[in-house]
Design an enzyme around this catalytic site. Structure first.
Site, short mmCIF file in Angstrom:
data_model
loop_
_atom_site.label_atom_id
_atom_site.label_comp_id
_atom_site.label_asym_id
_atom_site.label_seq_id
_atom_site.Cartn_x
_atom_site.Cartn_y
_atom_site.Cartn_z
N GLU A 74 0.84 -1.19 0.00
CA GLU A 74 0.00 0.00 0.00
C GLU A 74 0.87 1.24 0.00
O GLU A 74 2.10 1.16 0.15
CB GLU A 74 -0.94 -0.02 1.22
CG GLU A 74 -1.91 -1.20 1.19
CD GLU A 74 -2.91 -1.19 2.33
OE1 GLU A 74 -2.76 -0.36 3.24
OE2 GLU A 74 -3.86 -1.98 2.29
N HIS A 119 -8.72 9.98 3.66
CA HIS A 119 -8.41 8.91 2.72
C HIS A 119 -8.63 9.45 1.32
O HIS A 119 -9.66 10.07 1.05
CB HIS A 119 -9.29 7.69 2.97
CG HIS A 119 -8.76 6.45 2.32
ND1 HIS A 119 -8.81 6.25 0.96
CD2 HIS A 119 -8.16 5.36 2.84
CE1 HIS A 119 -8.26 5.09 0.67
NE2 HIS A 119 -7.85 4.53 1.79
N ARG A 131 -0.71 8.92 2.06
CA ARG A 131 -2.08 9.39 1.86
C ARG A 131 -2.22 10.91 1.88
O ARG A 131 -3.05 11.47 1.16
CB ARG A 131 -3.00 8.77 2.93
CG ARG A 131 -3.21 7.29 2.72
CD ARG A 131 -4.03 6.70 3.83
NE ARG A 131 -4.26 5.28 3.58
CZ ARG A 131 -4.88 4.47 4.43
NH1 ARG A 131 -5.32 4.94 5.57
NH2 ARG A 131 -5.05 3.19 4.14
N HIS A 181 -10.90 10.13 7.39
CA HIS A 181 -10.70 8.68 7.52
C HIS A 181 -10.14 8.25 8.87
O HIS A 181 -10.61 7.28 9.45
CB HIS A 181 -9.76 8.22 6.41
CG HIS A 181 -9.53 6.75 6.36
ND1 HIS A 181 -10.56 5.83 6.21
CD2 HIS A 181 -8.39 6.02 6.42
CE1 HIS A 181 -10.06 4.61 6.18
NE2 HIS A 181 -8.75 4.69 6.33
N ARG A 213 -0.60 8.68 9.47
CA ARG A 213 -0.54 7.23 9.65
C ARG A 213 -0.12 6.53 8.36
O ARG A 213 -0.70 6.76 7.31
CB ARG A 213 -1.90 6.71 10.10
CG ARG A 213 -1.97 5.19 10.19
CD ARG A 213 -3.34 4.75 10.67
NE ARG A 213 -4.39 5.01 9.70
CZ ARG A 213 -4.84 4.13 8.81
NH1 ARG A 213 -4.29 2.92 8.75
NH2 ARG A 213 -5.82 4.43 8.00
#
Length: 532
Positions: free
Chosen positions: A112, A234, A280, A341, A376
């Site tokens: 990811e 997100h 992100r 998110h 994060r």
């Protein structure tokens, strides 16, 4: 009605359920769930759990990726602590029976955004749901766990409220949503595992339960909070009128999905060398910029160049949901927009999951452990839940027996039934709209100050309403949301730089030294009649 347990756990996601199962081997556990046990942010997690499980990977590489994504605001000790315990956390889930996806080499690992290698173990594209289902079955069957579904905690019961000198938490008051009765729940140990605060924003990938309850309760009780300005948006929430809060997993980009403008132009390479695999915050800001510059309602995520058989194997749930809405991801791109998110800040805790109040612990998204820093890293969240839930359990079990004092029942003698509940729904809507407009992906000092002024007006109105009328589920959530919104704005105003998820047009540069934004509640001043 009064109940008593050895441990009270507020929240039924991965952190709460994993702690309950570990503690229940020797203790009586009370577990509060706002809805059914299955309804939590954990069960919505699609991508997976990041852990060092492959010979091509290393703890040092996972730490580097986490620090880089977190803009080096991360606590190095906390980061190492979590990642060094990652394999043990996954092994525990495997022992519980979680059916992680496999390939010919063993467990399948995906990649990811922000990760330098494949290290995300998963169950197709519904990891959280599979983990939650596995643990929920065990929780429901365990004789030492009392599950209080459709209950919402109102406030913590602390020594201050009981007039005791020794500082400690002794449980919580909770509303039974079915009966309307307020329960008094005593426990020498209380674990907050309530998740984040995504519903403070108008658009979010979070379930309706994510209203910052644990953060607000801990703040009112006197705990410190930190880094609340870092709200992760997100990049890819499905844009469709019938698709409420439906997340398109980071793993779609990890497996080759590319972001496109409506005319088919790819835009991420001009923002970051990692393109769609950038962290992100970078991807979300790029999408936000393109949408605002061009007046777009959405952008598009395209993975139609992959074989349909590959998509069915890796993203069966996303494929099914999109097909239900008339979108065939094997043939056409997916319309997406950013949405709130993940709450990277929260209640300050140490490596033993302890807060500043003895007897009160926190694990999961409600906490600020130092792992996430300013942003994060994808799939580190479920890992943090597992590691700090186990740490809380170990801390609790190390302590000798602690007796609960007598706790008074909830006093509703001076309140009446509400006269106009429209106040709640109106304030709820107003709060979420101005938080989205003024405290979103890109911020300015003027916008933050506007939001703060409105928060102060709402807070006074809500507290007056709370003081005069019987509590309800919606009122409790609204009260918590306005506290959480205030903490987010206060932290954002303190940060005079742009770092990670906090981007300010007034302070676009990142300072050389990374500092946490720590907020402590001022001690109340004593007066003749008590305190103010």
């Amino acid at each position: 009605m009064a109940l008593h347990f050895d441990i009270l756990i507020i929240g039924s996601g991965l952190a709460g359920q994993s702690a309950a199962l570990r503690l229940a081997q020797s203790k009586k556990v009370g577990l509060i769930s706002k809805r059914a046990l299955e309804d939590s942010a954990s069960s919505w997690a699609q991508g997976g759990i990041a852990a060092v499980l492959d010979n091509q990977d290393s703890i040092e590489a996972h730490i580097r990726d986490t620090l880089d994504a977190g803009a080096f605001l991360n606590d190095p000790k906390a980061t190492r602590f979590v990642i060094e315990n990652s394999r043990r956390a996954i092994d525990w889930l495997i022992e519980q029976g979680v059916p992680f996806s496999r390939d010919e080499a063993g467990y399948h690992l995906t990649r990811e955004g922000g990760h330098s290698v494949r290290r995300v173990i998963h169950v197709a594209d519904a990891t959280g749901l599979a983990v939650q289902d596995t643990l929920t079955r065990k929780v429901r069957q365990h004789p030492n766990i009392t599950v209080l579904e459709r209950h919402i905690a109102i406030d913590l019961i602390t020594s201050d409220k009981l007039g005791l000198t020794e500082k400690r938490c002794y449980g919580a008051y909770a509303l039974d949503n079915d009966s309307g009765e307020v329960l008094t729940i005593g426990a020498p140990h209380t674990l907050i595992a309530t998740g984040g605060a995504g519903k403070v924003y108008l658009y979010t990938t979070n379930p309706d339960t994510s209203t910052g309850d644990g953060i607000a309760m801990a703040w009112r009780a006197g705990c410190a909070v930190a880094n609340m300005e870092f709200i992760q948006f997100h990049p890819t929430c499905l844009y469709h009128p019938q698709a409420k809060s439906y997340l398109i997993s980071e793993a779609v980009r990890g497996e080759g999905g590319i972001l496109l403008l409506p005319d088919g132009t790819r835009f991420m390479p001009q923002y970051d060398a990692r393109a769609e695999l950038a962290p992100r915050d970078i991807v979300a800001r790029a999408i936000d910029f393109e949408m605002k510059k061009r007046g777009l309602d959405c952008v598009y995520l395209d993975i139609s160049h992959k074989p349909a058989s590959f998509l069915v194997e890796h993203f069966p749930n996303i494929m099914t949901r999109c097909l239900e809405l008339g979108i065939d991801i094997a043939r056409e791109p997916i319309p997406v927009v950013p949405a709130a998110h993940y709450t990277c800040g929260g209640i300050v805790t140490d490596l033993k999951a302890r807060t500043g109040i003895p007897g009160l612990y926190v694990a999961g998204e409600a906490s600020c452990t130092g792992l996430h820093g300013a942003n994060r890293l994808a799939s580190n969240s479920l890992l943090e839940c597992l590691v700090f839930a186990e740490s809380a359990v170990e801390t609790i079990l190390e302590q000798a027996g602690i007796e609960c004092p007598e706790i008074p029942e909830w006093d509703a003698s001076r309140v009446v039934d509400p006269d106009e509940e429209i106040v709640i729904s109106h304030n709820w809507d107003e709060l979420r709209r101005f938080m989205w407009d003024y405290v979103g992906i890109v911020r300015t000092t003027k916008r933050l100050e506007r939001a703060q002024n409105r928060i102060h007006l709402l807070a006074r109105e809500i507290e007056e309403y709370y003081s005069n009328f019987r509590v309800s589920h919606d009122l409790i959530e609204l009260r918590n949301l306005v506290v959480t919104a205030d903490l987010i704005v206060r932290c954002a105003l303190q940060r005079r730089e742009s770092r990670g998820l906090h981007f300010s047009r007034d302070y676009p540069e990142m300072l050389q030294k990374a500092r946490n934004t720590l907020i402590r509640k001022r001690p109340r001043r004593a007066t003749r009649s008590g305190t103010t």
